[in-house]
Design an enzyme around this catalytic site. Structure first.
Site, PDB file in Angstrom:
ATOM      1  CB  SER A 124      -8.981  -8.104  -0.053  1.00  0.00           C
ATOM      2  OG  SER A 124      -8.440  -8.488   1.184  1.00  0.00           O
ATOM      3  CE1 TYR A 149     -10.843 -13.862  -1.499  1.00  0.00           C
ATOM      4  CE2 TYR A 149      -9.138 -12.934  -0.084  1.00  0.00           C
ATOM      5  CZ  TYR A 149     -10.391 -12.855  -0.665  1.00  0.00           C
ATOM      6  OH  TYR A 149     -11.183 -11.748  -0.426  1.00  0.00           O
ATOM      7  CE  LYS A 153     -11.418 -10.732  -3.624  1.00  0.00           C
ATOM      8  NZ  LYS A 153     -12.699 -10.538  -4.310  1.00  0.00           N
TER       9      LYS A 153
HETATM   10  P1  NAD Z   1     -19.820 -14.158   0.967  1.00  0.00           P
HETATM   11  O1  NAD Z   1     -19.294 -15.503   0.667  1.00  0.00           O
HETATM   12  O2  NAD Z   1     -20.705 -13.979   2.140  1.00  0.00           O
HETATM   13  O3  NAD Z   1     -20.574 -13.575  -0.319  1.00  0.00           O
HETATM   14  C1  NAD Z   1     -20.240 -13.953  -1.635  1.00  0.00           C
HETATM   15  C2  NAD Z   1     -21.525 -14.403  -2.324  1.00  0.00           C
HETATM   16  O4  NAD Z   1     -21.223 -14.727  -3.678  1.00  0.00           O
HETATM   17  C3  NAD Z   1     -22.153 -15.641  -1.672  1.00  0.00           C
HETATM   18  O5  NAD Z   1     -23.521 -15.386  -1.433  1.00  0.00           O
HETATM   19  C4  NAD Z   1     -21.969 -16.747  -2.725  1.00  0.00           C
HETATM   20  O6  NAD Z   1     -23.049 -17.652  -2.709  1.00  0.00           O
HETATM   21  C5  NAD Z   1     -21.911 -15.936  -4.011  1.00  0.00           C
HETATM   22  N1  NAD Z   1     -21.136 -16.531  -5.107  1.00  0.00           N
HETATM   23  C6  NAD Z   1     -19.885 -17.056  -5.055  1.00  0.00           C
HETATM   24  N2  NAD Z   1     -19.533 -17.472  -6.282  1.00  0.00           N
HETATM   25  C7  NAD Z   1     -20.571 -17.205  -7.117  1.00  0.00           C
HETATM   26  C8  NAD Z   1     -20.821 -17.406  -8.511  1.00  0.00           C
HETATM   27  N3  NAD Z   1     -19.918 -17.978  -9.300  1.00  0.00           N
HETATM   28  N4  NAD Z   1     -22.005 -16.996  -9.030  1.00  0.00           N
HETATM   29  C9  NAD Z   1     -22.924 -16.407  -8.233  1.00  0.00           C
HETATM   30  N5  NAD Z   1     -22.774 -16.215  -6.918  1.00  0.00           N
HETATM   31  C10 NAD Z   1     -21.592 -16.604  -6.366  1.00  0.00           C
HETATM   32  O7  NAD Z   1     -18.554 -13.171   1.057  1.00  0.00           O
HETATM   33  P2  NAD Z   1     -18.471 -11.675   1.568  1.00  0.00           P
HETATM   34  O8  NAD Z   1     -17.770 -11.671   2.867  1.00  0.00           O
HETATM   35  O9  NAD Z   1     -19.792 -11.013   1.431  1.00  0.00           O
HETATM   36  O10 NAD Z   1     -17.451 -11.091   0.506  1.00  0.00           O
HETATM   37  C11 NAD Z   1     -17.897 -10.486  -0.683  1.00  0.00           C
HETATM   38  C12 NAD Z   1     -16.712 -10.096  -1.535  1.00  0.00           C
HETATM   39  O11 NAD Z   1     -15.853  -9.255  -0.781  1.00  0.00           O
HETATM   40  C13 NAD Z   1     -15.850 -11.267  -2.003  1.00  0.00           C
HETATM   41  O12 NAD Z   1     -15.417 -10.991  -3.309  1.00  0.00           O
HETATM   42  C14 NAD Z   1     -14.692 -11.253  -1.046  1.00  0.00           C
HETATM   43  O13 NAD Z   1     -13.540 -11.795  -1.611  1.00  0.00           O
HETATM   44  C15 NAD Z   1     -14.531  -9.769  -0.802  1.00  0.00           C
HETATM   45  N6  NAD Z   1     -13.880  -9.440   0.478  1.00  0.00           N
HETATM   46  C16 NAD Z   1     -14.397  -9.948   1.635  1.00  0.00           C
HETATM   47  C17 NAD Z   1     -13.798  -9.650   2.844  1.00  0.00           C
HETATM   48  C18 NAD Z   1     -14.295 -10.243   4.130  1.00  0.00           C
HETATM   49  O14 NAD Z   1     -13.537 -10.272   5.116  1.00  0.00           O
HETATM   50  N7  NAD Z   1     -15.559 -10.681   4.207  1.00  0.00           N
HETATM   51  C19 NAD Z   1     -12.669  -8.818   2.871  1.00  0.00           C
HETATM   52  C20 NAD Z   1     -12.171  -8.302   1.662  1.00  0.00           C
HETATM   53  C21 NAD Z   1     -12.805  -8.631   0.468  1.00  0.00           C
HETATM   54  C1  WQD Z   2      -7.926 -11.205  12.455  1.00  0.00           C
HETATM   55  C2  WQD Z   2      -6.930 -11.336  13.600  1.00  0.00           C
HETATM   56  C3  WQD Z   2      -5.699 -13.412  13.601  1.00  0.00           C
HETATM   57  C4  WQD Z   2      -9.080 -16.021  14.475  1.00  0.00           C
HETATM   58  C5  WQD Z   2      -8.730 -12.444   6.600  1.00  0.00           C
HETATM   59  C6  WQD Z   2      -8.239 -12.730   5.210  1.00  0.00           C
HETATM   60  C7  WQD Z   2      -8.197 -11.476   4.399  1.00  0.00           C
HETATM   61  C8  WQD Z   2      -9.531 -10.739   4.443  1.00  0.00           C
HETATM   62  C9  WQD Z   2     -10.079 -10.619   5.829  1.00  0.00           C
HETATM   63  C10 WQD Z   2     -10.822 -11.184   2.467  1.00  0.00           C
HETATM   64  C11 WQD Z   2      -5.610 -11.949  13.163  1.00  0.00           C
HETATM   65  C12 WQD Z   2      -6.569 -13.282  14.828  1.00  0.00           C
HETATM   66  C13 WQD Z   2      -8.279 -14.920  14.209  1.00  0.00           C
HETATM   67  C14 WQD Z   2      -8.905 -16.703  15.705  1.00  0.00           C
HETATM   68  C15 WQD Z   2      -7.207 -15.120  16.330  1.00  0.00           C
HETATM   69  N1  WQD Z   2     -10.564 -11.383   3.684  1.00  0.00           N
HETATM   70  N2  WQD Z   2      -7.370 -14.480  15.114  1.00  0.00           N
HETATM   71  N3  WQD Z   2      -7.984 -16.203  16.594  1.00  0.00           N
HETATM   72  O1  WQD Z   2      -6.432 -12.571   8.938  1.00  0.00           O
HETATM   73  O2  WQD Z   2      -6.929 -10.116   8.966  1.00  0.00           O
HETATM   74  O3  WQD Z   2      -7.865 -11.492   7.195  1.00  0.00           O
HETATM   75  O4  WQD Z   2     -10.025 -11.877   6.497  1.00  0.00           O
HETATM   76  O5  WQD Z   2     -10.232 -10.560   1.645  1.00  0.00           O
HETATM   77  O6  WQD Z   2      -7.856 -11.827   3.088  1.00  0.00           O
HETATM   78  O7  WQD Z   2      -6.941 -13.281   5.303  1.00  0.00           O
HETATM   79  O8  WQD Z   2      -8.763 -11.717   9.504  1.00  0.00           O
HETATM   80  O9  WQD Z   2     -10.473 -12.334  11.147  1.00  0.00           O
HETATM   81  O10 WQD Z   2      -8.973 -14.143  10.223  1.00  0.00           O
HETATM   82  O11 WQD Z   2      -8.022 -12.458  11.788  1.00  0.00           O
HETATM   83  O12 WQD Z   2      -6.390 -14.717  17.153  1.00  0.00           O
HETATM   84  O13 WQD Z   2      -9.558 -17.707  15.985  1.00  0.00           O
HETATM   85  O14 WQD Z   2      -7.465 -12.237  14.572  1.00  0.00           O
HETATM   86  O15 WQD Z   2      -4.472 -13.969  13.899  1.00  0.00           O
HETATM   87  O16 WQD Z   2      -4.605 -11.318  13.900  1.00  0.00           O
HETATM   88  P1  WQD Z   2      -7.377 -11.508   8.675  1.00  0.00           P
HETATM   89  P2  WQD Z   2      -9.144 -12.733  10.653  1.00  0.00           P
END
Ligand code: NAD
Ligand code: WQD
Length: 337
Positions: A124, A149, A153
């Site tokens: 991330s 969290y 990562k």
């Molecule tokens: P999500 O929660 O939709 O998907 C994760 C899936 O993993 C879920 O379906 C959950 O049921 C499953 N899961 C969790 N723990 C498990 C376990 N122990 N065994 C089996 N299944 C398990 O999340 P996402 O948004 O699809 O994110 C996927 C990955 O990407 C995560 O590792 C997250 O940290 C990373 N990531 C997400 C974002 C984001 O903004 N969505 C950004 C950066 C990184």
């Molecule tokens: C985006 C922008 C808020 C909600 C998070 C995690 C990060 C990554 C992605 C996994 C920011 C603003 C938000 C609201 C708002 N996930 N906002 N009103 O903060 O970039 O990142 O998700 O790895 O680890 O921290 O994403 O979508 O929460 O916010 O104004 O109700 O929107 O302040 O500027 P963020 P976000």
């Protein structure tokens, strides 16, 4: 060719599963359904006309993992999504996050390293914190994580790097995603937040639908052009394609280092107010919003230098912000909250 996707019924994993199936790969999905629903499988089948293998299991259960790798000993690649992802929840329940996000990864690595199965890891942009320079390059010094969290990562990346050094046949790619948004164009799969969404786009679409009264814009006096925070919002289908191209690159042994790291973003910095306007333009819907206090811990500005993945792997984002937001709205209209 069989590809294992952990967390494959989640938001990003389900989109990756469809792209892999459409590219002729065989897909094995494992998910414990803690943050997803079994109906996602129907969506994947509808889009691709194919049925992936699905096993409901926990990746942090050692005996289930042994069984999985016995049953699929011919697995050619792994894409690891299974993890918890709420920043705020991780602050109140750190052990749950370290156990799940790092426990599952370590068990997975035990099998991946012993069989030299290439791995793609979901990292991330959170690992950069507030970067000194923008756009953010992969060699930007990483910041101390501001949440458990974020730590999972950073530590996850480090564990994988150490494994790549220790086991010469094992290769991995760390993908640092910026802000994934949107949904598949079929509106059959998308993001399904449980409870009140923490992220901007699901909160915005629920507000426009009338489920939330108003979108609060967190902070209006930041040192940015319009005073609101800047992010790099990437269409989830673009992100999914980045995974498949990264995996192909590893499978064809085109990597020069055992562990390579790539940003996955569009390279465009977009403010919260710009995103609201883009949504209104794309959908014709107006967004009820009001300025509000800054959210503690928010990074002011983060957007990717995405040139490395384009040059080395050949991937580049192709969807516009408006296309991504329109797909998020089409998906929102289909969800039963
Ligand atoms: P999500 O929660 O939709 O998907 C994760 C899936 O993993 C879920 O379906 C959950 O049921 C499953 N899961 C969790 N723990 C498990 C376990 N122990 N065994 C089996 N299944 C398990 O999340 P996402 O948004 O699809 O994110 C996927 C990955 O990407 C995560 O590792 C997250 O940290 C990373 N990531 C997400 C974002 C984001 O903004 N969505 C950004 C950066 C990184
Ligand atoms: C985006 C922008 C808020 C909600 C998070 C995690 C990060 C990554 C992605 C996994 C920011 C603003 C938000 C609201 C708002 N996930 N906002 N009103 O903060 O970039 O990142 O998700 O790895 O680890 O921290 O994403 O979508 O929460 O916010 O104004 O109700 O929107 O302040 O500027 P963020 P976000």
């Amino acid at each position: 060719m069989k590809i294992l996707i952990t967390g494959g019924l989640g938001y990003i994993g389900s989109h990756v599963a469809t792209v892999l199936l459409q590219n002729g790969m065989d897909v094995i999905i494992v998910d414990n359904l803690e943050n997803s629903r079994i109906q996602v499988l129907d969506g994947i089948q509808f889009i691709t006309g194919k049925t992936p293998v699905f096993r409901q299991m926990d990746v942090s259960d050692a005996s289930e993992m042994n069984q999985l790798f016995d049953d699929f000993s011919d697995c050619a690649g792994i894409i690891h999504f299974a993890a918890y992802k709420s920043v705020s929840e991780s602050v109140s329940e750190p052990l749950r996050y370290y156990d799940n996000n790092l426990g599952g990864l370590q068990l997975l690595l035990k099998h991946a390293t012993s069989k030299a199965i290439p791995l793609i890891f979901s990292s991330s942009c959170t690992v950069y914190g507030q970067s000194e320079t923008l756009p953010i390059r992969e060699d930007e010094p990483l910041k101390e994580a501001t949440s458990p969290y974020g730590s999972t990562k950073r530590i996850g990346e480090r564990i994988i790097e150490d494994c790549c050094k220790a086991y010469p046949k094992f290769n991995a790619i760390l993908l640092r995603y910026f802000n994934p948004i949107g949904a598949h164009s079929s509106a059959k799969i998308g993001e399904y937040p449980i409870g009140i969404p923490q992220n901007l786009v699901p909160f915005l679409t629920q507000t426009v639908r009338g489920i939330r009264p108003i979108l609060k814009v967190f902070g209006s006096k930041y040192d940015t052009a319009d005073g609101t925070c800047i992010r790099d919002y990437i269409h989830v289908v673009d992100l999914a394609e980045a995974h498949v191209e990264s995996l192909n690159y590893l499978l064809k042994k085109q990597n020069s280092e055992a562990c390579e790291v790539y940003n996955v973003g569009t390279g465009n910095g977009v403010s919260v107010l710009e995103l609201i306007r883009a949504f209104e333009n794309a959908t014709g819907k107006s967004v009820p919003y009001e300025p509000s206090d800054p959210r503690p811990g928010d990074t002011i500005a983060a957007y990717a230098d995405a040139s490395k993945i384009e040059q080395k792997i050949g991937w580049k984002a192709r969807y516009t912000l408006e296309e991504a937001l329109l797909s998020a709205w089409e998906w929102e209209k289909r969800i039963n909250h």
